[in-house]
Design a protein around this motif. Structure first.
Motif, PDB file in Angstrom:
ATOM      1  N   VAL A 148     133.943  90.470 119.945  1.00 56.74           N
ATOM      2  CA  VAL A 148     133.654  91.681 119.180  1.00 56.74           C
ATOM      3  C   VAL A 148     134.946  92.319 118.680  1.00 56.74           C
ATOM      4  N   ALA A 149     135.974  92.352 119.521  1.00 55.97           N
ATOM      5  CA  ALA A 149     137.262  92.901 119.097  1.00 55.97           C
ATOM      6  C   ALA A 149     137.832  92.113 117.922  1.00 55.97           C
ATOM      7  N   LYS A 150     137.662  90.796 117.958  1.00 57.99           N
ATOM      8  CA  LYS A 150     138.126  89.946 116.858  1.00 57.99           C
ATOM      9  C   LYS A 150     137.342  90.222 115.581  1.00 57.99           C
ATOM     10  N   LEU A 151     136.025  90.381 115.712  1.00 57.47           N
ATOM     11  CA  LEU A 151     135.181  90.679 114.557  1.00 57.47           C
ATOM     12  C   LEU A 151     135.576  92.018 113.931  1.00 57.47           C
ATOM     13  N   LEU A 152     135.785  93.030 114.768  1.00 53.49           N
ATOM     14  CA  LEU A 152     136.168  94.345 114.246  1.00 53.49           C
ATOM     15  C   LEU A 152     137.505  94.290 113.518  1.00 53.49           C
ATOM     16  N   ALA A 153     138.455  93.518 114.053  1.00 53.13           N
ATOM     17  CA  ALA A 153     139.757  93.385 113.398  1.00 53.13           C
ATOM     18  C   ALA A 153     139.617  92.690 112.044  1.00 53.13           C
ATOM     19  N   TYR A 154     138.760  91.678 111.998  1.00 49.65           N
ATOM     20  CA  TYR A 154     138.523  90.940 110.746  1.00 49.65           C
ATOM     21  C   TYR A 154     137.893  91.866 109.696  1.00 49.65           C
ATOM     22  N   MET A 155     136.881  92.627 110.114  1.00 51.26           N
ATOM     23  CA  MET A 155     136.220  93.545 109.191  1.00 51.26           C
ATOM     24  C   MET A 155     137.199  94.596 108.678  1.00 51.26           C
ATOM     25  N   ASP A 156     137.992  95.147 109.580  1.00 51.00           N
ATOM     26  CA  ASP A 156     138.923  96.196 109.190  1.00 51.00           C
ATOM     27  C   ASP A 156     139.981  95.676 108.219  1.00 51.00           C
ATOM     28  N   SER A 157     140.478  94.478 108.472  1.00 59.23           N
ATOM     29  CA  SER A 157     141.533  93.921 107.621  1.00 59.23           C
ATOM     30  C   SER A 157     141.026  93.552 106.230  1.00 59.23           C
ATOM     31  N   HIS A 158     139.710  93.285 106.103  1.00 58.55           N
ATOM     32  CA  HIS A 158     139.132  92.915 104.809  1.00 58.55           C
ATOM     33  C   HIS A 158     138.387  94.075 104.141  1.00 58.55           C
ATOM     34  N   GLY A 159     138.348  95.215 104.793  1.00 58.61           N
ATOM     35  CA  GLY A 159     137.660  96.359 104.212  1.00 58.61           C
ATOM     36  C   GLY A 159     136.151  96.271 104.268  1.00 58.61           C
ATOM     37  N   TYR A 160     135.605  95.416 105.142  1.00 57.00           N
ATOM     38  CA  TYR A 160     134.147  95.296 105.256  1.00 57.00           C
ATOM     39  C   TYR A 160     133.598  96.440 106.098  1.00 57.00           C
ATOM     40  N   THR A 161     132.446  96.927 105.706  1.00 56.44           N
ATOM     41  CA  THR A 161     131.798  97.996 106.467  1.00 56.44           C
ATOM     42  C   THR A 161     130.549  97.521 107.198  1.00 56.44           C
ATOM     43  N   HIS A 162     130.113  96.289 106.926  1.00 55.58           N
ATOM     44  CA  HIS A 162     129.012  95.733 107.714  1.00 55.58           C
ATOM     45  C   HIS A 162     129.164  94.227 107.862  1.00 55.58           C
ATOM     46  N   ALA A 163     128.589  93.737 108.933  1.00 56.06           N
ATOM     47  CA  ALA A 163     128.573  92.303 109.210  1.00 56.06           C
ATOM     48  C   ALA A 163     127.354  92.000 110.069  1.00 56.06           C
ATOM     49  N   TYR A 164     126.654  90.935 109.716  1.00 56.37           N
ATOM     50  CA  TYR A 164     125.505  90.542 110.548  1.00 56.37           C
ATOM     51  C   TYR A 164     125.286  89.033 110.456  1.00 56.37           C
ATOM     52  N   PRO A 165     124.805  88.421 111.529  1.00 51.96           N
ATOM     53  CA  PRO A 165     124.506  86.986 111.498  1.00 51.96           C
ATOM     54  C   PRO A 165     123.199  86.739 110.764  1.00 51.96           C
ATOM     55  N   HIS A 166     123.163  85.680 109.994  1.00 52.58           N
ATOM     56  CA  HIS A 166     121.991  85.412 109.162  1.00 52.58           C
ATOM     57  C   HIS A 166     121.613  83.943 109.271  1.00 52.58           C
TER      58      HIS A 166
END
Length: 491
Positions: free
Chosen positions: A403-421
Motif C-alpha cells: 500500500v505504501a508503494k501504491l500511494l507513492a506511485y499515485m502521488d508521483s504521477h498525480g493520480y487521485t484514484h486507483a482500483y483493480p479491475h
C-alpha cells in the motif's frame, strides 16, 4: 479532528495491522498525512479484546513482531498482555500514538468519484461525525469483536452456574476451587485450560472431535543462541529466519506427508501422557494435519495438566445442559460450576463497516481479492488479512509495504484514484481460505472471492508472496486516474 479536513490516509484499527501500516506508509510517504481510528480505548486490537487467562500468541513472537522493531525479550511465544505492551511502546517510540483517535467507531465508508474521496460516518465518544480521506486502510482483522460464535446448546439457560465465552471474559470471574467445563478444543481452549488448572478444582475439556496439538517451547534454546549473535539486529533477523523456516517446513511436511506428520504428533502426545492413556480416542483427528489449524501447546503444559489429574478430556456430544452441568449423548454427566463456551469466532469483512461506492453498496463477498489486499473495482481502499498457516504480521507487513508503494506511485504521477479491475476476463473461483474450519464455512457469505491465478489468487504462502512483492508490477490489472477538480491538499 475537523470534519472538513481531508486526511490522505485513514487507517481503521490500532492493532498489529494498523500500527504496521502507519509505520510503512509514513516511512515511504512522509509527505502524506494519516490518522488511525480505533473503536476501543486502548491500543492492541485482539490483544486488548481477549483477556482470558492464558491468552498468548499461537505462533512465534519473532515473526509476529514487526521486522522494523525487534522483540527484545527472550520468549519465543509471548503472553497477550506482553504483546499489547510491546505494541504500546512501539507506537510511542515511532510517534504513531499521537495519530490515533480512540473511541471512534466507523459505521459506513462512502466513496465519491466526483471528488475522489472517502466520507466515513463514525461515532466519536458516542457522537456522530463525518471524516474524509483520500485512501482508507482497513486494519480491522477478520472477526466480529461484538459477537463470538455461540452455537445453540439445549438447556444452557437452565444451568445454575456461570456461562462465559472467552471473547468476553469477565475480569472479576472467581473460578478458584470451582469445577469448570470448557466446551471446545481449539487454540483458545488449549491455551486457557493449563492456566485455569492452577487454581480451579478441576477442568474438563469437552470436545466433539479431536484436534492436532503441536508442542513448542516458550523459550527456545536455539533462538536464544541466535539472538546473541552481534549486532543485535542481525541476531534478531537470524531468530526471525529460524522461526520462518520452522513454520514453512512444518506446514509443507504436513501437506506433503500427512501420515508421517500424524505419527510425529501422536508420538509427542504419548511422550507426555500416561502410558495407558487413550491417545487415539482424544487426540487422533479424522482429518489430516493442517486441514485445520494446528494448536500450539507450550512445553507440553496441556498434556501435563492431564497427566497430573488437574484436567481431563471428554470426547462426546452434548445432549443437553441441566442445572448441575452437561448431560452427554452417551448418558454420562459432567458436573460443573462454570461452563466456558470456547466455541470459536465469527468472521466478518472490513470490521462490519458498510461500504458504498458512488451510492451503490458493495458486498465484499461479490468481489474478487486483488493481490490479497484490495477489492475488485473499489478505489483507494485496502484490507489487511493475515495468514492462516503462519504469523499474522508476515502478511500484514507485505500488505502495508504494498500500500505504501501504491500511494507513492499515485502521488508521483498525480493520480487521485486507483482500483483493480478484472474486466471481462473469465476467472474461476476458489475459497479465499483453503482450510476446513467451521468458522470459515460459516462465513462463506461474507468473505471476498479468490481467483485461481495472479493477481487475483489468494495464497497462504509467505515465501511466494515475498517473491511476488519484490518483483511486483504496480500497474498490473490496475486502473489509475485523476479527478477533474481536486480538493486542496491539507496543510
Amino acid at each position: 479532528m475537523d470534519e472538513r479536513e481531508i486526511t490522505d490516509v485513514l487507517i481503521i484499527g490500532a492493532g498489529i495491522s494498523g500500527i504496521g501500516a502507519a509505520y510503512r506508509i509514513r516511512e515511504r510517504n512522509p509527505q502524506l498525512s494519516y490518522t488511525i481510528l480505533e473503536r476501543r480505548s486502548r491500543i492492541g486490537g485482539t490483544w486488548d479484546l481477549h483477556r482470558y487467562p492464558g491468552i498468548r500468541s499461537d505462533s512465534d513472537i519473532f515473526t509476529l513482531s514487526f521486522p522494523w522493531e525487534p522483540w527484545d525479550r527472550e520468549e519465543n511465544v509471548a503472553d497477550g498482555e506482553d504483546i499489547r505492551a510491546y505494541l504500546e511502546r512501539t507506537a510511542h517510540k515511532h510517534d504513531i500514538y499521537r495519530h490515533i483517535r480512540f473511541d471512534t467507531r466507523v459505521l459506513t465508508a462512502e466513496w465519491d468519484s466526483g471528488t475522489d474521496t472517502w466520507a466515513l460516518q463514525v461515532e466519536q465518544d458516542g457522537q456522530p461525525a463525518t471524516l474524509r480521506a483520500r485512501f482508507v486502510f482497513f486494519a480491522t482483522g477478520y472477526y466480529d469483536y461484538d459477537h463470538p460464535y455461540r452455537p445453540e446448546i439445549p438447556g444452557l439457560q437452565d444451568f445454575s452456574g456461570e456461562v462465559v465465552h472467552p471473547q468476553h471474559w469477565p475480569e472479576d470471574l472467581a473460578y478458584a476451587g470451582k469445577k469448570i467445563v470448557v466446551i471446545g478444543s481449539g487454540a483458545t481452549a488449549i491455551s486457557l485450560i493449563p492456566s485455569l488448572t492452577r487454581t480451579a478444582a478441576h477442568v474438563t475439556m469437552l470436545q466433539r472431535s479431536p484436534t492436532y496439538l503441536l508442542s513448542s517451547q516458550r523459550i527456545n534454546p536455539v533462538v536464544r543462541i541466535l539472538r546473541k549473535v552481534p549486532p543485535r539486529r542481525l541476531g534478531y533477523r537470524l531468530a526471525w529466519l529460524y522461526n520462518l523456516v520452522f513454520i514453512v517446513s512444518v506446514y509443507a511436511l504436513a501437506r506433503k506427508a500427512p501420515g508421517f506428520t500424524r505419527r510425529i504428533i501422536r508420538t509427542m502426545a504419548k511422550h507426555y501422557l500416561p502410558e495407558d492413556y487413550p491417545v487415539d480416542t482424544h487426540f487422533k483427528p479424522t482429518y489430516n494435519p493442517w486441514d485445520q489449524r494446528l494448536c500450539l501447546i507450550l512445553s507440553g503444559d496441556f498434556y501435563n495438566a492431564i497427566a497430573e489429574g488437574r484436567a481431563e478430556v471428554v470426547t462426546d456430544r452434548i445432549d443437553h445442559v441441566d442445572a448441575d452441568g452437561i448431560v452427554l449423548a452417551s448418558g454420562d454427566q459432567i458436573d460443573a460450576d462454570i461452563i466456558v463456551t470456547a466455541t470459536g469466532l465469527q468472521l466478518q469483512a472490513l470490521g462490519g463497516v458498510r461500504l458504498v461506492v458512488d451510492g451503490q453498496e458493495v458486498k465484499p463477498a461479490d468481489r474478487f481479492v486483488y493481490k490479497e489486499h484490495m477489492l475488485e473495482d473499489v478505489p483507494n481502499m485496502a484490507w489487511c488479512v493475515g495468514y492462516i498457516n503462519a504469523s499474522w504480521t508476515l502478511r500484514a507487513d507485505l500488505t502495508a509495504r504494498a500500500v505504501a508503494k501504491l500511494l507513492a506511485y499515485m502521488d508521483s504521477h498525480g493520480y487521485t484514484h486507483a482500483y483493480p479491475h478484472l474486466g471481462g476476463v473469465s476467472m474461476p473461483e476458489k475459497p479465499a481460505w483453503n482450510i476446513n474450519a467451521g468458522y470459515v464455512h460459516r462465513a462463506a457469505h461474507v468473505l471476498p472471492k479468490s481467483g485461481t491465478h495472479r493477481p487475483w489468487n489468494v495464497r497462504h504462502n509467505y515465501v511466494l508472496d515475498a517473491i511476488d512483492h519484490r518483483f511486483d508490477r504496480i500497474d498490473e490489472s490496475m486502473v489509475f486516474g485523476r479527478v477533474a477538480v481536486r480538493e486542496p491538499h491539507p496543510a
